[in-house]
Design a protein around this motif. Structure first.
Motif, PDB file in Angstrom:
ATOM      1  N   UNK A   1       0.861  -1.184   0.000  1.00  0.00           N
ATOM      2  CA  UNK A   1       0.000   0.000   0.000  1.00  0.00           C
ATOM      3  C   UNK A   1       0.894   1.230   0.000  1.00  0.00           C
ATOM      4  N   UNK A   2       0.431   2.272  -0.667  1.00  0.00           N
ATOM      5  CA  UNK A   2       1.214   3.507  -0.749  1.00  0.00           C
ATOM      6  C   UNK A   2       0.249   4.683  -0.862  1.00  0.00           C
ATOM      7  N   UNK A   3       0.640   5.799  -0.248  1.00  0.00           N
ATOM      8  CA  UNK A   3      -0.151   7.025  -0.310  1.00  0.00           C
ATOM      9  C   UNK A   3       0.807   8.207  -0.289  1.00  0.00           C
ATOM     10  N   UNK A   4       0.379   9.303  -0.904  1.00  0.00           N
ATOM     11  CA  UNK A   4       1.223  10.487  -1.030  1.00  0.00           C
ATOM     12  C   UNK A   4       0.401  11.727  -0.703  1.00  0.00           C
ATOM     13  N   UNK A   5       0.899  12.542   0.237  1.00  0.00           N
ATOM     14  CA  UNK A   5       0.236  13.796   0.590  1.00  0.00           C
ATOM     15  C   UNK A   5       0.929  14.913  -0.176  1.00  0.00           C
TER      16      UNK A   5
ATOM     17  N   UNK B   1      -0.190  -8.257   6.212  1.00  0.00           N
ATOM     18  CA  UNK B   1      -0.018  -7.308   5.113  1.00  0.00           C
ATOM     19  C   UNK B   1      -0.868  -6.062   5.325  1.00  0.00           C
ATOM     20  N   UNK B   2      -0.265  -4.890   5.158  1.00  0.00           N
ATOM     21  CA  UNK B   2      -1.004  -3.628   5.174  1.00  0.00           C
ATOM     22  C   UNK B   2      -1.666  -3.460   3.801  1.00  0.00           C
TER      23      UNK B   2
ATOM     24  N   UNK C   1      -1.457  15.272   8.811  1.00  0.00           N
ATOM     25  CA  UNK C   1      -0.978  14.940  10.150  1.00  0.00           C
ATOM     26  C   UNK C   1      -1.385  13.537  10.577  1.00  0.00           C
ATOM     27  N   UNK C   2      -2.521  13.079  10.106  1.00  0.00           N
ATOM     28  CA  UNK C   2      -3.037  11.770  10.496  1.00  0.00           C
ATOM     29  C   UNK C   2      -2.909  10.798   9.333  1.00  0.00           C
ATOM     30  N   UNK C   3      -2.518   9.590   9.669  1.00  0.00           N
ATOM     31  CA  UNK C   3      -2.335   8.533   8.687  1.00  0.00           C
ATOM     32  C   UNK C   3      -3.218   7.350   9.058  1.00  0.00           C
ATOM     33  N   UNK C   4      -4.079   6.927   8.129  1.00  0.00           N
ATOM     34  CA  UNK C   4      -4.960   5.781   8.338  1.00  0.00           C
ATOM     35  C   UNK C   4      -4.385   4.572   7.621  1.00  0.00           C
ATOM     36  N   UNK C   5      -4.261   3.463   8.355  1.00  0.00           N
ATOM     37  CA  UNK C   5      -3.730   2.220   7.812  1.00  0.00           C
ATOM     38  C   UNK C   5      -4.747   1.118   8.048  1.00  0.00           C
ATOM     39  N   UNK C   6      -4.927   0.253   7.054  1.00  0.00           N
ATOM     40  CA  UNK C   6      -5.871  -0.842   7.153  1.00  0.00           C
ATOM     41  C   UNK C   6      -5.215  -2.172   6.867  1.00  0.00           C
ATOM     42  N   UNK C   7      -5.574  -3.175   7.650  1.00  0.00           N
ATOM     43  CA  UNK C   7      -5.102  -4.549   7.451  1.00  0.00           C
ATOM     44  C   UNK C   7      -6.327  -5.426   7.225  1.00  0.00           C
TER      45      UNK C   7
END
Length: 380
Positions: free
Chosen positions: A244-248, A283-284, A294-300
């Motif tokens: 998983x990848x995300x970019x702000x 695995x994420x 400021x906040x990062x949401x991660x899901x498994x």
């Protein structure tokens, strides 16, 4: 800061599969929910009302609203479709197809829009990324960016602030980032076409092609130039794959989640490691930033785990996990506001619940087939 969790339930007998893709409009008013078969619901998020049903007739792997909110880019297998964004008024055909791009040779995995909503980048399993224009441009061909050795999992346009930071550091400004599963992060820059071929620019007026040069000058910025690979970075996580990848974009912070439950934060374009943390043994499967970054949401997905991490203060905002084993017992509180569940592993969850009326039928949503859409709204 407060984290408001809102659960809305919409009764739809057609949607009985798992939700595959969620797409939220820039103003936060429209939510597009798509299941595994490509059947979609368009929901007014603030009013919690179902507006339209639609089917893309195949599985959708990625979707994104344009920054101006007028279009929706949807990855349907090998095809990239751009649809006109529907409004809140009643229409005979709320979803109208604008263009279809079919040059990818394998499933598209990620899409992203440029800041001016004129170009779309698509990453594919065929190890390439492509940049398409929203409207046809005479004499311009969509570029193909190659060089990765594994399937691409993310593609992101950069913001002007990130480009200026690279120029101040004496580096070439990166206009686009691509990420592959093997941990490679490539940065792509746009070089002016005139700088790459000065002889052709001098010969053009002599051959009577001055009009072509004038037409090129009227093109959008991303259509004038040649895409070149200007930066290569690697996450170096041994046997773990990027899952998983995300970019702000405003802050230039990138998060990469790995198959071993580890995630890392990087500051671009310097590629400076900000944080490394292990949140799970599985695995994420999903990652996302809030509006401020400021906040990062991660899901498994395997564990049913949701984590909201405030990376600046290094503290948890929310930790929620569903049942991994079968649910063995359920009990309501006397007022019906809290439900307590227990599974065969001995884990217990307490959840707050409430009912939402079905405005279309004028009765309570108590049917068996329901689609529960969980929206996490970040509010400052």
């Amino acid at each position: 800061h407060k984290l408001a969790t809102v659960t809305s339930t919409v009764t739809v007998s057609a949607l009985c599969l798992q939700i595959r893709t969620l797409c939220l409009s820039p103003d936060g008013q429209l939510l597009l929910s798509i299941d595994e078969n490509g059947r979609a619901l368009l929901i007014a998020r603030t009013r919690r009302v179902l507006l339209h049903h639609f089917s893309f007739k195949s599985g959708v792997s990625a979707a994104a609203f344009s920054p101006d909110g007028k279009f929706i880019a949807v990855a349907v297998g090998k095809l990239l479709q751009v649809w006109h964004s529907p409004g809140f008024e009643k229409q005979l055909m709320p979803m109208q197809l604008h263009r279809t791009y079919g040059t990818c040779h394998d499933t598209i995995t990620a899409v992203d829009w440029s800041s001016e909503s004129q170009f779309i980048a698509a990453a594919s399993k065929d190890l390439t990324a492509r940049v398409y224009s929203l409207n046809p441009i005479h004499g311009w061909t969509a570029p193909t960016l190659t060089g990765h050795k594994d399937s691409l999992i993310g593609v992101f346009f950069t913001s002007p602030a990130t480009q200026q930071a690279a120029e101040l550091a004496g580096q070439q400004a990166v206009r686009l980032y691509t990420v592959s599963k093997d941990g490679a992060l490539f940065g792509w820059s746009l070089t002016a076409a005139g700088a790459t071929d000065p002889a052709a620019a001098e010969a053009a007026p002599a051959n009577g092609k001055g009009s072509n040069q004038a037409a090129q000058q009227c093109r959008p910025e991303l259509a004038n130039g040649v895409w070149t690979l200007s930066a290569k970075h690697y996450f170096m996580q041994r046997s773990a794959k990027v899952s998983a990848v995300a970019f702000h974009k405003p802050t230039g912070v990138l998060v990469a989640g790995f198959s071993n439950g580890l995630f890392e934060l990087y500051q671009l374009p310097e590629f400076q490691t900000l944080q490394t943390l292990s949140v799970s043994t599985e695995r994420i499967s999903a990652a996302a930033f809030n509006a401020t970054g400021d906040w990062l949401a991660l899901g498994c997905a395997r564990l049913g785990q949701l984590l909201v991490w405030e990376w600046r203060s290094e503290g948890y905002v929310l930790r929620q996990q569903g049942h991994f084993f079968d649910v063995a017992c359920v009990c309501y509180s006397p007022d019906g506001a809290i439900i307590d569940t227990g599974d065969q592993q001995g884990c217990q969850n307490c959840l707050t619940c409430f009912a939402v009326t079905d405005t279309t039928a004028g009765r309570w949503c108590d049917r068996i087939r329901q689609v529960a859409v969980l929206i996490i709204k970040f509010a400052s």
